[in-house]
Motif scaffolding. Structure first.
Motif, mmCIF file in Angstrom:
data_model
loop_
_atom_site.group_PDB
_atom_site.id
_atom_site.type_symbol
_atom_site.label_atom_id
_atom_site.label_comp_id
_atom_site.label_asym_id
_atom_site.label_seq_id
_atom_site.Cartn_x
_atom_site.Cartn_y
_atom_site.Cartn_z
ATOM 1 N N GLY A 1 -6.975 -6.849 -3.831
ATOM 2 C CA GLY A 1 -6.956 -7.553 -2.549
ATOM 3 C C GLY A 1 -5.568 -7.646 -1.961
ATOM 4 O O GLY A 1 -5.402 -8.021 -0.813
ATOM 5 N N PHE A 2 -4.549 -7.323 -2.746
ATOM 6 C CA PHE A 2 -3.174 -7.373 -2.247
ATOM 7 C C PHE A 2 -2.369 -6.258 -2.902
ATOM 8 O O PHE A 2 -2.850 -5.554 -3.786
ATOM 9 N N GLY A 3 -1.138 -6.105 -2.445
ATOM 10 C CA GLY A 3 -0.214 -5.201 -3.101
ATOM 11 C C GLY A 3 0.116 -3.936 -2.344
ATOM 12 O O GLY A 3 1.043 -3.223 -2.735
ATOM 13 N N PHE A 4 -0.605 -3.629 -1.238
ATOM 14 C CA PHE A 4 -0.313 -2.377 -0.536
ATOM 15 C C PHE A 4 1.135 -2.349 -0.058
ATOM 16 O O PHE A 4 1.890 -1.421 -0.370
ATOM 17 N N ALA A 5 1.524 -3.363 0.700
ATOM 18 C CA ALA A 5 2.876 -3.376 1.249
ATOM 19 C C ALA A 5 3.932 -3.562 0.168
ATOM 20 O O ALA A 5 5.031 -2.995 0.255
ATOM 21 N N MET A 6 3.609 -4.349 -0.873
ATOM 22 C CA MET A 6 4.580 -4.580 -1.942
ATOM 23 C C MET A 6 4.883 -3.300 -2.704
ATOM 24 O O MET A 6 5.976 -3.145 -3.265
ATOM 25 N N ILE A 7 3.932 -2.362 -2.725
ATOM 26 C CA ILE A 7 4.163 -1.066 -3.345
ATOM 27 C C ILE A 7 4.742 -0.082 -2.335
ATOM 28 O O ILE A 7 5.711 0.631 -2.603
ATOM 29 N N ALA A 8 4.139 -0.028 -1.137
ATOM 30 C CA ALA A 8 4.469 1.027 -0.179
ATOM 31 C C ALA A 8 5.828 0.828 0.487
ATOM 32 O O ALA A 8 6.622 1.783 0.581
#
Length: 251
Positions: A31-38
């Protein structure tokens, strides 16, 4: 095709694609983490405005293709005041981004991701379902600031969701819905600020197929394995990327 290789080398293009795949998979599973990775990876390859526009646009497009995973499955009474706060915070964040150098951008991304990762690791879900609306709206403002400045709206909202929404599926749906809406706001404000250029749009077209594949696999993994096993992996990856960007920003 020559225009694409004028933007980035083949190895850098591959890095964008692999990052988009991994970020979409993590987002669909947790549900989260896209921006924190990308964003930390994109910021190593692109200018700050290009990195945030690409990350936000990918989030919007991928979220749109899988809306059935989150639509109608989250607490609306907490969603509305938070997205209202995010609107105000995003506008200020976009203004802050316009005055940052690349090294400052990387340094602040790194520090914010590290702080948010450590906070998230310490927070455990509670059975408490209702919180004061000012606190919810304030979380939205903090998220909006990070959204406008770094295209990373997640950290304050992730901590909030983990603290007050005990059911993993409901927390996951809440986060997906919020990040879709907040990134729509961000893309609109980036457009108004004149930050949307050809580079992130071309990279969006190239990265979307891999993001879509990662999204499908992430949803399958969540249905197959549930939401209990993602925390250690997600937090470890985010912490590593935060540390790398902090190091890059200090050089």
């Amino acid at each position: 095709m020559e225009f694409v290789f004028d933007l980035l080398s083949p190895l850098q293009l591959a890095a964008v694609g692999v990052t988009a795949f991994a970020a979409a998979l993590l987002r669909a599973f947790t549900g989260f983490g896209f921006a924190m990775i990308a964003v930390p990876v994109f910021s190593l390859l692109l200018l700050p405005n290009e990195a945030v526009v690409l990350a936000a646009a990918l989030t919007v497009v991928v979220s749109s293709t899988s809306y059935k995973e989150w639509w109608g499955k989250f607490p609306v009474d907490q969603f509305l005041p938070m997205i209202a706060g995010s609107l105000a915070g995003t506008a200020v964040g976009v203004y802050l981004l316009s005055g940052m150098s690349r090294s400052e951008f990387q340094l602040w991304i790194g520090l914010c991701v590290i702080a948010a990762t450590l906070a998230t690791a310490l927070v455990k879900p509670s059975t408490k379902q209702r919180v004061p609306k000012p606190l919810t709206a304030g979380t939205g403002v903090a998220s909006g600031l990070m959204n406008g400045a770094f295209a990373i709206p997640g950290p304050p909202v992730v901590v909030y969701a983990m603290a007050v929404i005990a059911e993993p599926a409901a927390a996951r749906a809440f986060l997906m819905a919020f990040f879709f809406a907040s990134n729509v706001l961000a893309v609109m404000m980036f457009s108004v600020a004149g930050m949307v250029t050809a580079t992130p749009l071309v990279l969006l077209l190239l990265a979307f197929p891999l993001s879509f594949l990662g999204d499908l696999l992430g949803h399958y993994a969540f249905r197959r394995f549930g939401g209990a096993s993602y925390r250690p992996v997600a937090l470890l990856v985010a912490l590593a990327l935060g540390g790398w960007n902090t190091y890059a920003g200090l050089q």
